[in-house]
Scaffold this motif. Structure first.
Motif, PDB file in Angstrom:
ATOM      1  N   THR A   1      34.554  20.510  40.676  1.00  0.00           N
ATOM      2  CA  THR A   1      34.328  21.926  40.978  1.00  0.00           C
ATOM      3  C   THR A   1      34.052  22.035  42.475  1.00  0.00           C
ATOM      4  N   GLU A   2      33.680  23.225  42.918  1.00  0.00           N
ATOM      5  CA  GLU A   2      33.370  23.387  44.338  1.00  0.00           C
ATOM      6  C   GLU A   2      32.233  22.466  44.777  1.00  0.00           C
ATOM      7  N   SER A   3      31.311  22.181  43.864  1.00  0.00           N
ATOM      8  CA  SER A   3      30.143  21.359  44.219  1.00  0.00           C
ATOM      9  C   SER A   3      30.217  19.933  43.687  1.00  0.00           C
ATOM     10  N   ILE A   4      30.787  19.774  42.510  1.00  0.00           N
ATOM     11  CA  ILE A   4      30.729  18.490  41.813  1.00  0.00           C
ATOM     12  C   ILE A   4      32.033  17.728  41.980  1.00  0.00           C
ATOM     13  N   PRO A   5      31.961  16.504  42.502  1.00  0.00           N
ATOM     14  CA  PRO A   5      33.195  15.724  42.688  1.00  0.00           C
ATOM     15  C   PRO A   5      33.819  15.305  41.361  1.00  0.00           C
ATOM     16  N   LYS A   6      35.124  15.241  41.346  1.00  0.00           N
ATOM     17  CA  LYS A   6      35.849  14.653  40.214  1.00  0.00           C
ATOM     18  C   LYS A   6      35.596  13.146  40.239  1.00  0.00           C
TER      19      LYS A   6
END
Length: 430
Positions: free
Chosen positions: A195-200
């Motif tokens: 997401t915008e904050s959480i890395p894949k």
């Protein structure tokens, strides 16, 4: 707990079933959550935090100052206990490392295998009815030992919008910086897609309820790996007439209190001992703060009496328990009869909770019979084992004819030619 005496083998499969939510409904619900997070990112996570966790958040990231403030509230005695547990876990997992050993398979042909860290890992840490900070230790310590470059931690917020203080302390102790206030299947979705904050991430670890477990399974469809299907907790205890009924009852309840969908199984060869244990279970459960959850779990649970311990062990191996306790006088002997289990606890003074917290072994284990195919989390879970080979001119001359003969027999001429051009080049040099 219902008692079964010498149930016939044709009923064993039914007796080994775990409680579960309807698979179709579960998949539909989790699939909707995965799709929504993929499409809407952080905004969807904030909406789910309000819906599921009753937490009104402005962002999903946990700032360093939040971690520091929360960690500072953990009592010094608990801090010391966490530090000791962390040291034991690190010691046990560090010993699982291996150094590459170069093997000469043929003169001039050298092969070896090297452990390389998985680059991006996601750790899910349950934080609902019981914030499992111990799970963070079990996952983050081997991840750091393996050298994983990116370690993402997702854990649910409380209604005040904070993560559990004990989880914050473990993050501080282990130097974890990418920490997010996201729980449930939506956390798995966030780590699956980013997401915008959480890395894949590349691989997702951690225990959770059936929604979390199903989300982990669905993440496989998007190119991720998972540690294992680790769903509701379970324990199977094999107790003989020499077992301490109070100890056995306590062990059963230590898993029953995890949640209403947990399951505990008691096996033995002495009806009186089994009866004594069940009486004490009914006494002890009333004293638990989580009495309602434990009682629901006991409805899913069973006690089975067989004529001998050999049959008990046979049933246990069919059940494939996450945790197996051998409350037996000759525990060393009976341990050799174990063919399927997540983790084994031997003797009257080895409670399952030792492995959950501080003995050093990992408590992230396969449930629901998956111990037949999966191992518990270890250092190996966080590495890829990559093979290397180096062949000299002499080596290709020695091995080349073997490769040519085999590739030609399989009809793969280009494979043969990759060797032939090298052999011809060496002939021309001479």
């Amino acid at each position: 707990m219902k008692v079964y005496v010498n149930p016939p083998r044709n009923r064993w499969a039914k007796l080994c079933e775990r409680p579960s939510i309807d698979r179709e409904d579960l998949s539909s619900t989790v699939g909707s959550i995965m799709s929504a997070v993929k499409e809407n990112g952080d905004a969807q996570l904030l909406a789910y935090a309000l819906e599921f966790d009753k937490a009104e958040l402005n962002e999903v990231s946990v700032t360093p100052s939040e971690i520091e403030q929360q960690a500072a509230t953990v009592a010094p005695a608990l801090q010391e206990a966490i530090q000791q547990a962390a040291a034991n876990i690190e010691k046990f997992h560090k010993a699982q490392g291996s150094k590459p050993e170069k093997i000469t398979t043929t003169a001039g042909v050298v092969c070896w295998r090297k452990q390389l860290p998985i680059q991006r890992v996601g750790l899910y840490v349950p934080g609902g009815t019981a914030p499992l900070f111990s799970s963070l230790l079990m996952l983050a310590i081997p991840a750091k030992l393996a050298g994983c470059k990116t370690i993402v931690v997702c854990t649910p917020p409380n209604q005040e919008g904070s993560i559990a203080a004990e989880i914050a302390y473990c993050c501080q102790l282990l130097g974890l910086e990418q920490v997010f206030k996201v729980g449930g299947a939506q956390a798995v979705a966030a780590m699956t897609f980013g997401t915008e904050s959480i890395p894949k991430v590349d691989k997702i670890f951690g225990p959770g309820n059936q929604y979390v477990t199903r989300a982990k399974e669905m993440s496989l469809n998007y190119g991720l790996a998972i540690d294992m299907p680790a769903g509701p907790s379970e324990v199977l205890v094999v107790a003989d007439r020499y077992a301490n009924p109070e100890f056995v009852a306590a062990d059963l309840l230590s898993q029953a209190e995890h949640g209403s969908d947990s399951q505990v199984i008691l096996l033995g060869d002495d009806l009186k001992t089994i009866g004594d244990v069940l009486v004490i279970v009914n006494e002890q459960v009333e004293k638990l703060p989580r009495v309602a959850l434990a009682k629901e779990a006991l409805k899913n649970s069973k006690a089975l009496v067989f004529d001998d311990i050999d049959t008990c062990m046979e049933f246990s191996n069919k059940y494939a328990p996450e945790h197996l306790i051998l409350a037996l006088r000759e525990d060393d002997y009976w341990a050799e009869k174990v063919t399927v289990a997540g983790s084994v606890f031997m003797g009257n003074f080895t409670p399952e909770s030792a492995g959950d917290y501080a003995s050093g072994t990992n408590h992230t284990l396969p449930t629901n019979g998956y111990a037949r195919q999966y191992s518990g989390v270890s250092l190996d879970s966080f590495v890829n084992k990559v093979t290397f080979q180096q062949i000299s001119a002499q080596g290709i001359q020695n091995l080349g004819p073997v490769i040519e003969a085999m590739s030609e027999a399989e009809g793969l001429q280009a494979h043969k030619n990759a060797v032939t051009v090298r052999l011809n080049a060496l002939k021309n040099e001479n």
